[in-house]
Design an enzyme around this catalytic site. Structure first.
Site, PDB file in Angstrom:
ATOM      1  N   GLU A  91      75.822  41.978  41.450  1.00 26.55           N
ATOM      2  CA  GLU A  91      76.704  42.906  42.129  1.00 26.55           C
ATOM      3  C   GLU A  91      78.160  42.507  42.535  1.00 26.55           C
ATOM      4  O   GLU A  91      78.715  43.462  42.974  1.00 26.55           O
ATOM      5  CB  GLU A  91      75.808  43.741  43.034  1.00 26.55           C
ATOM      6  CG  GLU A  91      74.534  44.525  42.496  1.00 26.55           C
ATOM      7  CD  GLU A  91      74.755  45.610  41.694  1.00 26.55           C
ATOM      8  OE1 GLU A  91      75.974  46.028  41.896  1.00 26.55           O
ATOM      9  OE2 GLU A  91      73.892  46.255  41.075  1.00 26.55           O
ATOM     10  N   GLU A 122      57.884  28.782  36.502  1.00 25.98           N
ATOM     11  CA  GLU A 122      57.728  28.336  37.924  1.00 25.98           C
ATOM     12  C   GLU A 122      56.949  27.254  38.328  1.00 25.98           C
ATOM     13  O   GLU A 122      57.275  26.832  39.467  1.00 25.98           O
ATOM     14  CB  GLU A 122      56.966  29.644  38.596  1.00 25.98           C
ATOM     15  CG  GLU A 122      55.425  29.916  38.619  1.00 25.98           C
ATOM     16  CD  GLU A 122      55.117  30.942  39.698  1.00 25.98           C
ATOM     17  OE1 GLU A 122      54.092  30.554  40.169  1.00 25.98           O
ATOM     18  OE2 GLU A 122      55.436  31.942  39.499  1.00 25.98           O
TER      19      GLU A 122
END
Length: 308
Positions: A91, A122
């Protein structure tokens, strides 16, 4: 089996994995009852994040300093935490007209993991190091490690590697973990407590992380000259909606009419900040560029320098 037993014991000590006593009856409620429970828990998050504003401000200072020296803001995480980092990073270019390389989001498992979980990513410590090497992490950068549990191996490995490289490290978590704190120059730990659904950290934990990420990036951009008053003065007019927003911002910043704003934007190659400075001061394009450069991109300072 021993490893699994150890992990089960470890989860017992992570606050986000606890069972919320306020929602034990949630499976018995109607739809309104369920969403009321969720909303009640959500309302606690902003208050908890509010208690961490000094730490968040310290993080902002590190990022502003990095930007001023040509460094970058790099988010890294796994699962929901990593996806929120990617969301915040992508963004920034349209909102602040910065390069896509200035704010980077790294997600365990790569771009495909935005849409489908990559099993084992992970837990892969070496993968984190490889991912940071791939973006050429340097001592100029700020790394933000995001992990609700505060224990994700991928994130802890990334944070430790970043410190070894001399980069500043900010940790965002929702459960106290000594290793996480030790690997952070700024430890932002929003202990939001047990989730509505046990262990579903996309809920309160995710909300807390989103609030913190919003503040880190937005405040850093504001303090780097990317706003005028409370206007997105560096918005990138890359589509019709954003162009219309840019026109409106010039009108709001200068109190001019639509035609004047549109003409100024055309003269300034759709650069909202330049257009606003030209309208407010009467400078031509080259003069306005020089004025902004002399004031390190801060529009208010450039205006004041012109005696306006």
């Amino acid at each position: 089996m021993n490893r699994q037993a150890d992990l089960v014991d470890e989860l017992k000590n992570i606050s986000t994995e606890g069972q919320n006593p306020n929602t034990l009856d949630i499976d018995l409620l109607d739809s309104l009852g369920v969403v009321k429970k969720i909303n009640t828990e959500d309302q606690k998050v902003a208050v908890i994040v509010g208690q961490l504003l000094p730490e968040i401000a310290q993080g902002v200072d590190l990022i502003v300093e990095a930007f001023a020296c040509g460094g970058r803001l790099i988010y890294i995480g796994a699962g929901t935490s990593g996806r929120l980092g990617v969301l915040d990073s992508v963004e920034c270019p349209p909102t602040f007209s910065v390069s896509s390389e200035q704010v980077i989001g790294i997600l365990a498992g790569g771009a495909g993991a935005m849409y489908k979980a990559v099993e084992g990513a992970e837990d892969n410590r070496q993968l984190a190091i490889d991912d940071l090497k791939a973006v050429h992490l340097s001592s100029k950068d700020v790394l933000v490690g995001i992990a609700a549990s505060g224990r994700t191996p991928y994130v802890l490995s990334a944070m430790a590697f970043a410190k070894e490289q001399g980069a500043a490290v900010i940790g965002i978590s929702c459960s106290v973990n000594s290793s996480y704190g030790q690997n952070s120059d700024v430890d932002i730990c929003a202990v939001v407590g047990a989730e509505v659904l046990t262990g579903s950290t996309r809920m309160k934990s995710g909300t807390a992380q989103k609030l913190i990420l919003n503040m880190l990036s937005t405040a850093s951009m504001i303090r780097s000259g990317k706003s005028y008053k409370n206007l997105m003065i560096d918005v990138n007019a890359s589509n019709e909606k954003l162009y219309a927003r840019a026109v409106r911002i010039v009108m709001q910043a200068t109190e001019c009419d639509f035609s004047t704003a549109e003409y100024a934007l055309g003269q300034a190659n759709n650069q909202t900040k330049l257009a606003s400075l030209m309208v407010l001061t009467g400078l031509d394009l080259s003069q306005a560029k020089a004025a902004l450069l002399a004031n390190k991109g801060f529009l208010r300072k450039a205006i004041e320098q012109q005696g306006c």
